[in-house]
Design a protein around this motif. Structure first.
Motif, PDB file in Angstrom:
ATOM      1  N   ILE A   1      35.059  20.489   8.748  1.00  0.00           N
ATOM      2  CA  ILE A   1      33.662  20.704   9.107  1.00  0.00           C
ATOM      3  C   ILE A   1      33.145  21.961   8.414  1.00  0.00           C
ATOM      4  CG2 ILE A   1      32.090  21.202  11.011  1.00  0.00           C
ATOM      5  CD1 ILE A   1      33.955  19.606  12.803  1.00  0.00           C
ATOM      6  N   GLY A   2      32.027  21.832   7.734  1.00  0.00           N
ATOM      7  CA  GLY A   2      31.411  22.965   7.055  1.00  0.00           C
ATOM      8  C   GLY A   2      31.908  23.181   5.639  1.00  0.00           C
ATOM      9  N   ARG A   3      32.924  22.440   5.218  1.00  0.00           N
ATOM     10  CA  ARG A   3      33.429  22.586   3.858  1.00  0.00           C
ATOM     11  C   ARG A   3      32.809  21.516   2.972  1.00  0.00           C
ATOM     12  NH1 ARG A   3      39.845  23.168   4.115  1.00  0.00           N
ATOM     13  NH2 ARG A   3      39.565  21.059   4.887  1.00  0.00           N
ATOM     14  N   PRO A   4      32.722  21.775   1.663  1.00  0.00           N
ATOM     15  CA  PRO A   4      32.130  20.776   0.771  1.00  0.00           C
ATOM     16  C   PRO A   4      33.056  19.580   0.578  1.00  0.00           C
ATOM     17  CG  PRO A   4      32.998  22.587  -0.509  1.00  0.00           C
ATOM     18  CD  PRO A   4      33.098  22.993   0.944  1.00  0.00           C
ATOM     19  N   VAL A   5      32.452  18.470   0.193  1.00  0.00           N
ATOM     20  CA  VAL A   5      33.221  17.265  -0.093  1.00  0.00           C
ATOM     21  C   VAL A   5      34.041  17.510  -1.348  1.00  0.00           C
ATOM     22  CG1 VAL A   5      33.041  14.820  -0.649  1.00  0.00           C
ATOM     23  CG2 VAL A   5      31.400  15.866   0.904  1.00  0.00           C
ATOM     24  N   GLU A   6      35.311  17.099  -1.339  1.00  0.00           N
ATOM     25  CA  GLU A   6      36.180  17.325  -2.490  1.00  0.00           C
ATOM     26  C   GLU A   6      37.051  16.103  -2.712  1.00  0.00           C
ATOM     27  OE1 GLU A   6      39.609  20.421  -4.048  1.00  0.00           O
ATOM     28  OE2 GLU A   6      38.517  20.838  -2.209  1.00  0.00           O
TER      29      GLU A   6
ATOM     30  N   ALA B   1      31.407  19.006  -4.567  1.00  0.00           N
ATOM     31  CA  ALA B   1      29.964  18.961  -4.389  1.00  0.00           C
ATOM     32  C   ALA B   1      29.262  18.049  -5.389  1.00  0.00           C
ATOM     33  CB  ALA B   1      29.407  20.376  -4.422  1.00  0.00           C
ATOM     34  N   GLN B   2      28.326  18.609  -6.182  1.00  0.00           N
ATOM     35  CA  GLN B   2      27.487  17.793  -7.049  1.00  0.00           C
ATOM     36  C   GLN B   2      28.260  17.153  -8.185  1.00  0.00           C
ATOM     37  OE1 GLN B   2      27.203  21.109  -6.842  1.00  0.00           O
ATOM     38  NE2 GLN B   2      26.713  22.033  -8.787  1.00  0.00           N
ATOM     39  N   TYR B   3      29.394  17.704  -8.570  1.00  0.00           N
ATOM     40  CA  TYR B   3      30.184  17.117  -9.654  1.00  0.00           C
ATOM     41  C   TYR B   3      30.761  15.764  -9.237  1.00  0.00           C
ATOM     42  CZ  TYR B   3      29.867  21.882 -11.234  1.00  0.00           C
ATOM     43  OH  TYR B   3      29.387  23.106 -11.604  1.00  0.00           O
ATOM     44  N   LEU B   4      31.069  15.611  -7.977  1.00  0.00           N
ATOM     45  CA  LEU B   4      31.558  14.336  -7.476  1.00  0.00           C
ATOM     46  C   LEU B   4      30.473  13.270  -7.581  1.00  0.00           C
ATOM     47  CD1 LEU B   4      33.977  12.949  -6.184  1.00  0.00           C
ATOM     48  CD2 LEU B   4      33.074  13.615  -3.967  1.00  0.00           C
TER      49      LEU B   4
ATOM     50  N   PHE C   1      35.059  17.263 -15.302  1.00  0.00           N
ATOM     51  CA  PHE C   1      36.067  18.236 -14.899  1.00  0.00           C
ATOM     52  C   PHE C   1      35.877  19.569 -15.619  1.00  0.00           C
ATOM     53  CE2 PHE C   1      38.240  14.611 -13.085  1.00  0.00           C
ATOM     54  CZ  PHE C   1      38.808  15.154 -11.955  1.00  0.00           C
ATOM     55  N   ALA C   2      35.390  19.539 -16.856  1.00  0.00           N
ATOM     56  CA  ALA C   2      35.120  20.779 -17.579  1.00  0.00           C
ATOM     57  C   ALA C   2      33.969  21.547 -16.931  1.00  0.00           C
ATOM     58  CB  ALA C   2      34.802  20.477 -19.038  1.00  0.00           C
ATOM     59  N   LEU C   3      32.905  20.844 -16.536  1.00  0.00           N
ATOM     60  CA  LEU C   3      31.797  21.499 -15.834  1.00  0.00           C
ATOM     61  C   LEU C   3      32.249  22.067 -14.499  1.00  0.00           C
ATOM     62  CD1 LEU C   3      28.822  19.047 -16.444  1.00  0.00           C
ATOM     63  CD2 LEU C   3      29.025  21.382 -17.287  1.00  0.00           C
ATOM     64  N   ASN C   4      33.085  21.323 -13.788  1.00  0.00           N
ATOM     65  CA  ASN C   4      33.603  21.791 -12.500  1.00  0.00           C
ATOM     66  C   ASN C   4      34.429  23.059 -12.672  1.00  0.00           C
ATOM     67  OD1 ASN C   4      34.152  21.754  -9.736  1.00  0.00           O
ATOM     68  ND2 ASN C   4      35.977  20.512 -10.019  1.00  0.00           N
ATOM     69  N   ALA C   5      35.253  23.095 -13.707  1.00  0.00           N
ATOM     70  CA  ALA C   5      36.084  24.280 -13.939  1.00  0.00           C
ATOM     71  C   ALA C   5      35.253  25.461 -14.418  1.00  0.00           C
ATOM     72  CB  ALA C   5      37.163  23.957 -14.962  1.00  0.00           C
ATOM     73  N   ARG C   6      34.217  25.209 -15.196  1.00  0.00           N
ATOM     74  CA  ARG C   6      33.439  26.303 -15.770  1.00  0.00           C
ATOM     75  C   ARG C   6      32.457  26.918 -14.780  1.00  0.00           C
ATOM     76  NH1 ARG C   6      29.835  26.235 -21.297  1.00  0.00           N
ATOM     77  NH2 ARG C   6      29.205  28.396 -21.154  1.00  0.00           N
TER      78      ARG C   6
ATOM     79  N   GLU D   1      31.566  25.480  -7.688  1.00  0.00           N
ATOM     80  CA  GLU D   1      30.923  24.636  -6.690  1.00  0.00           C
ATOM     81  C   GLU D   1      29.394  24.667  -6.756  1.00  0.00           C
ATOM     82  OE1 GLU D   1      30.736  24.308  -1.850  1.00  0.00           O
ATOM     83  OE2 GLU D   1      32.361  25.405  -2.794  1.00  0.00           O
ATOM     84  N   HIS D   2      28.813  25.849  -6.843  1.00  0.00           N
ATOM     85  CA  HIS D   2      27.351  25.970  -6.837  1.00  0.00           C
ATOM     86  C   HIS D   2      26.798  26.354  -8.201  1.00  0.00           C
ATOM     87  CE1 HIS D   2      27.450  25.627  -2.527  1.00  0.00           C
ATOM     88  NE2 HIS D   2      28.340  26.612  -2.460  1.00  0.00           N
TER      89      HIS D   2
END
Length: 110
Positions: free
Chosen positions: A10-15, A21-24, A67-72, A75-76
């Protein structure tokens, strides 16, 4: 009596597999769009192996870029990047400098 697991997220982002978050959503939406494009290309009459090659190549690029955008950016990061693009780089003050430091005089009433 049935036992249900407690949701401790609860309260954590979707992973999912490290995507947050938005990358998913970018990942899922991109794969769905590529599948629809694959079906359209196949129904138009393009050769089956060309469609499969296009699908494999484009989906692998999509996975790699997501995955590159997520790593760079994290989350936000994409929201922060969009926010910095909407703000001006610098502010311009077009008043003369001496006018900024002058006091306003009270107008005399007669």
């Amino acid at each position: 009596m049935a036992e249900y697991p407690i949701n401790k997220g609860i309260g954590r982002p979707v992973e999912f597999k490290g995507l947050k978050a938005q990358y998913l959503f970018i990942f899922c939406g991109g794969l769905l769009a590529l599948f629809v494009l694959f079906v359209i290309l196949y129904m138009v009459g393009i050769d089956q192996w060309v469609c499969i090659g296009f699908g494999v190549a484009s989906s692998s690029v999509l996975v790699w870029q997501t995955f590159a955008l997520n790593a760079r950016y994290g989350e936000h990061g994409l929201m922060k990047l969009g926010a910095t693009r909407s703000h001006p780089r610098y502010l311009i003050n077009r008043r003369r400098i001496t006018r900024l430091f002058k006091r306003k005089r009270k107008e005399e009433t007669t």
